[in-house]
Design a protein around this motif. Structure first.
Motif, short mmCIF file in Angstrom:
data_model
loop_
_atom_site.label_atom_id
_atom_site.label_comp_id
_atom_site.label_asym_id
_atom_site.label_seq_id
_atom_site.Cartn_x
_atom_site.Cartn_y
_atom_site.Cartn_z
N SER A 22 1.01 -0.61 0.01
CA SER A 22 -0.01 0.24 -0.27
C SER A 22 0.94 1.50 -0.12
O SER A 22 2.08 1.03 0.60
N SER A 23 0.51 2.36 -0.70
CA SER A 23 1.09 3.18 -1.06
C SER A 23 0.30 4.33 -1.84
O SER A 23 -0.58 4.18 -1.76
N GLY A 34 1.04 4.89 -24.86
CA GLY A 34 -0.94 4.61 -23.74
C GLY A 34 -0.61 3.51 -22.47
O GLY A 34 -1.24 3.30 -22.00
N LYS A 35 1.20 3.63 -22.17
CA LYS A 35 0.83 2.62 -20.96
C LYS A 35 1.20 3.63 -19.76
O LYS A 35 1.39 4.90 -20.50
N PHE A 36 -0.13 3.15 -18.69
CA PHE A 36 0.35 4.36 -17.83
C PHE A 36 1.50 3.99 -16.53
O PHE A 36 1.34 2.86 -16.42
N SER A 37 2.11 5.20 -16.57
CA SER A 37 3.31 4.51 -15.77
C SER A 37 2.75 4.91 -14.17
O SER A 37 2.39 5.90 -14.20
N VAL A 38 2.56 4.85 -12.50
CA VAL A 38 2.93 5.74 -11.71
C VAL A 38 3.52 5.76 -10.95
O VAL A 38 4.43 4.33 -9.94
N ASN A 39 4.27 6.63 -10.32
CA ASN A 39 5.44 6.47 -9.14
C ASN A 39 4.74 6.57 -7.83
O ASN A 39 3.83 7.15 -7.75
N LEU A 40 4.87 6.12 -6.90
CA LEU A 40 4.95 6.21 -5.35
C LEU A 40 5.73 6.44 -5.01
O LEU A 40 6.50 6.66 -4.95
N ASP A 41 4.63 6.52 -3.35
CA ASP A 41 5.52 7.87 -2.47
C ASP A 41 6.88 6.70 -1.68
O ASP A 41 8.06 6.97 -1.77
N ASN A 42 6.65 5.38 -2.12
CA ASN A 42 7.59 5.19 -1.61
C ASN A 42 8.91 4.72 -2.46
O ASN A 42 9.82 3.50 -2.32
N GLN A 44 8.41 3.55 -5.46
CA GLN A 44 8.60 1.98 -6.70
C GLN A 44 7.80 2.23 -7.66
O GLN A 44 7.14 3.96 -7.68
N VAL A 45 8.29 2.81 -9.20
CA VAL A 45 7.20 2.97 -10.56
C VAL A 45 7.10 1.70 -11.36
O VAL A 45 7.79 0.89 -11.44
N TRP A 46 4.91 1.59 -11.04
CA TRP A 46 4.72 1.13 -11.57
C TRP A 46 4.52 0.95 -12.82
O TRP A 46 4.20 2.24 -13.00
N GLN A 47 3.81 0.07 -13.65
CA GLN A 47 3.47 0.04 -15.39
C GLN A 47 2.15 -0.60 -16.18
O GLN A 47 2.75 -1.87 -15.60
N GLN A 86 -8.89 -0.81 -11.17
CA GLN A 86 -7.88 -1.88 -11.24
C GLN A 86 -7.04 -2.57 -12.47
O GLN A 86 -7.83 -2.40 -14.00
N PHE A 87 -5.85 -2.36 -12.31
CA PHE A 87 -4.89 -2.60 -14.09
C PHE A 87 -3.89 -3.97 -13.58
O PHE A 87 -3.11 -3.86 -12.39
N LYS A 88 -3.93 -4.86 -14.77
CA LYS A 88 -2.34 -5.67 -14.68
C LYS A 88 -1.39 -4.78 -14.28
O LYS A 88 -1.19 -4.13 -15.78
N ALA A 89 -0.24 -4.78 -13.64
CA ALA A 89 0.55 -3.53 -14.01
C ALA A 89 1.69 -4.68 -13.34
O ALA A 89 2.51 -5.77 -13.48
N LYS A 90 3.66 -4.15 -13.94
CA LYS A 90 4.62 -4.81 -13.56
C LYS A 90 5.92 -3.37 -12.84
O LYS A 90 5.26 -2.68 -13.28
N ARG A 91 6.57 -4.17 -12.11
CA ARG A 91 7.66 -2.74 -11.42
C ARG A 91 8.61 -2.92 -12.80
O ARG A 91 9.45 -3.48 -13.19
#
Length: 93
Positions: A22-23, A34-42, A44-47, A86-91
């Protein structure tokens, strides 16, 4: 011994199933493909593994809480707590 082994495997499987991260979202970015990237406070970057429509990505905003859970067959699902999307992601970092 067989009973002990099967009980041990069940415990390991149960722990993997419950494992999650959780973050909160630090920033979001959509690539040209069209790929979506999320940078987290901890840090980590997930795409997303596939391109996502804007109707889904617009709900992911800075400060939202997200959960990352292990999916079957070794993947991960990233879920926005606010919208439930929700979506399927990879780190990637």
């Amino acid at each position: 011994r067989d009973v002990e082994r099967s009980r041990g495997l069940g415990d390991v499987y149960k722990r993997q199933e419950d494992a999650s991260i959780s973050s909160s979202v630090k920033s979001v970015k959509v690539s040209i493909s069209g790929k979506f990237s999320v940078n987290l406070d901890n840090g980590q970057v997930w795409q997303s593994q596939t391109a996502l429509p804007l109707s889904k990505t617009r709900f992911f905003k800075k400060g939202n809480n997200v959960n990352i859970k292990r999916a079957r067959f070794g993947g991960f699902f990233l879920t926005d707590d606010t919208s439930g999307i929700q979506f399927k992601a990879k780190r990637i970092k």
